[in-house]
Design a protein around this motif. Sequence first.
Motif, PDB file in Angstrom:
ATOM      1  N   TYR A  21     -20.204  39.387  44.796  1.00 14.53           N
ATOM      2  CA  TYR A  21     -20.301  38.190  45.636  1.00 14.53           C
ATOM      3  C   TYR A  21     -21.593  37.456  45.288  1.00 14.53           C
ATOM      4  N   ASP A  50     -13.851  39.494  42.950  1.00 10.20           N
ATOM      5  CA  ASP A  50     -14.776  38.475  43.428  1.00 10.20           C
ATOM      6  C   ASP A  50     -14.424  38.134  44.874  1.00 10.20           C
ATOM      7  N   ASP A  51     -15.353  38.427  45.772  1.00  8.06           N
ATOM      8  CA  ASP A  51     -15.104  38.240  47.205  1.00  8.06           C
ATOM      9  C   ASP A  51     -15.497  36.836  47.656  1.00  8.06           C
ATOM     10  N   GLY A  52     -14.926  35.833  46.994  1.00 10.81           N
ATOM     11  CA  GLY A  52     -15.137  34.458  47.428  1.00 10.81           C
ATOM     12  C   GLY A  52     -16.495  33.888  47.103  1.00 10.81           C
ATOM     13  N   SER A  53     -17.012  34.157  45.885  1.00 11.37           N
ATOM     14  CA  SER A  53     -18.304  33.605  45.482  1.00 11.37           C
ATOM     15  C   SER A  53     -18.274  32.076  45.508  1.00 11.37           C
ATOM     16  N   ASP A  56     -17.606  29.828  40.243  1.00 14.88           N
ATOM     17  CA  ASP A  56     -16.585  30.552  39.486  1.00 14.88           C
ATOM     18  C   ASP A  56     -17.150  31.838  38.878  1.00 14.88           C
ATOM     19  N   VAL A  74      -9.554  37.644  42.399  1.00 16.43           N
ATOM     20  CA  VAL A  74     -10.305  36.699  43.222  1.00 16.43           C
ATOM     21  C   VAL A  74      -9.667  36.624  44.601  1.00 16.43           C
ATOM     22  N   GLN A  75     -10.492  36.676  45.646  1.00 12.73           N
ATOM     23  CA  GLN A  75      -9.988  36.555  47.003  1.00 12.73           C
ATOM     24  C   GLN A  75     -10.932  35.699  47.831  1.00 12.73           C
ATOM     25  N   GLN A  76     -10.435  35.168  48.932  1.00  9.67           N
ATOM     26  CA  GLN A  76     -11.313  34.497  49.877  1.00  9.67           C
ATOM     27  C   GLN A  76     -12.251  35.539  50.474  1.00  9.67           C
ATOM     28  N   ASN A  77     -13.429  35.085  50.853  1.00 12.52           N
ATOM     29  CA  ASN A  77     -14.424  36.023  51.360  1.00 12.52           C
ATOM     30  C   ASN A  77     -13.892  36.814  52.543  1.00 12.52           C
ATOM     31  N   ALA A  78     -13.837  38.140  52.371  1.00  7.95           N
ATOM     32  CA  ALA A  78     -13.315  39.020  53.418  1.00  7.95           C
ATOM     33  C   ALA A  78     -14.180  40.256  53.599  1.00  7.95           C
TER      34      ALA A  78
END
Length: 345
Positions: A21, A50-53, A56, A74-78
Amino acid sequence: MSPSDSPAGPAPRLSVVIATYNRLPLITRLLQQLAGQTLPPEDFEVVVVDDGSATDVKGPLSALKLPYTLRVEVQQNAGAAAARHRGVLAARGTTVLVTDDDMQVASDFLARHLAHHPPGSRNVVLGRIRPDPEIGEMPLFERWYAYLNNRMAEELSTPGAKARGNHLYTGNVSFPRADYVGVGGFDKTLGQSEDVELGVRLEKAGCAFLFAPDAYVLHGSDHVSFEKWIRRAHRYGMFDTHVSVKHPDVKGVNPWRLFFETNLLSRPLLASAVVAPEASRKLTEAVVKASTVADKLGLTGAAFAGTSVAYGMEYLRGARTEAGGWRGVAKGVARYLQGRGNPQG
């Protein structure tokens, strides 16, 4: 679909899972170090989540020239727990190694972890976390954290000592993927305490825990905010309370153990954070200032002792907050006293 049935070909022996992140330079450094492993590149893969950095990550990492298979999710920050869970589920190896994006590793790091996973074993391997050689340049609270890691490593290296489930940390650990999936993986509702809670379930499921000082990482840090550090202490107290309710039989995850296991001279300060959470904040600030002065004077032992007290006060404030009131505190203390005979402590 099992890992061996993946369309990408035969499953590797080992999958390395890394959540990241907003640390593109650090994760890039680690991936490049993994390119120099003594373990043949066809024997392992790396899964980065990648936790929603904010910028890119997948593009720059995918452009790296690496000898092993790299997959970037890649995911939205969770949160880190959710990112690691996604990485383990995506992993194809029979053994999974989880580490952090700010770690550095030696060339035999992966081979040493695998050596502790002979065929048929169900080992959870805790590798050592050593401080970065530049630890002296880091803030007091980060040096204190390194001191705690070293102390735990020394304790677990003592003849007759045994690693337990509640020792699990995600900075350097490997385990059979099947066991992780079998117990349900990380409990993503637990915020910062998901690692020890997973360890408790893995041990209850029959896994053996090993401490492997030879499979070490070097831990630096880009954390410079004391305010964030103290908030983390508060959150650990809150989340550990949830873990204790989930596992009342394991005293090693009970937040109130801190009060009973700490130095007698420190207990009045810790008690003040529970009895008068808001009024005692000035006391915590005074302890922090005294620790900072001691550190500047070269009194490292006193500085670390004071930092431990400050952390403990905020940690127990968090536990007090989550307990809700004196009835909740009493229940938590009772769980600790009733669980003192449990070996997972």
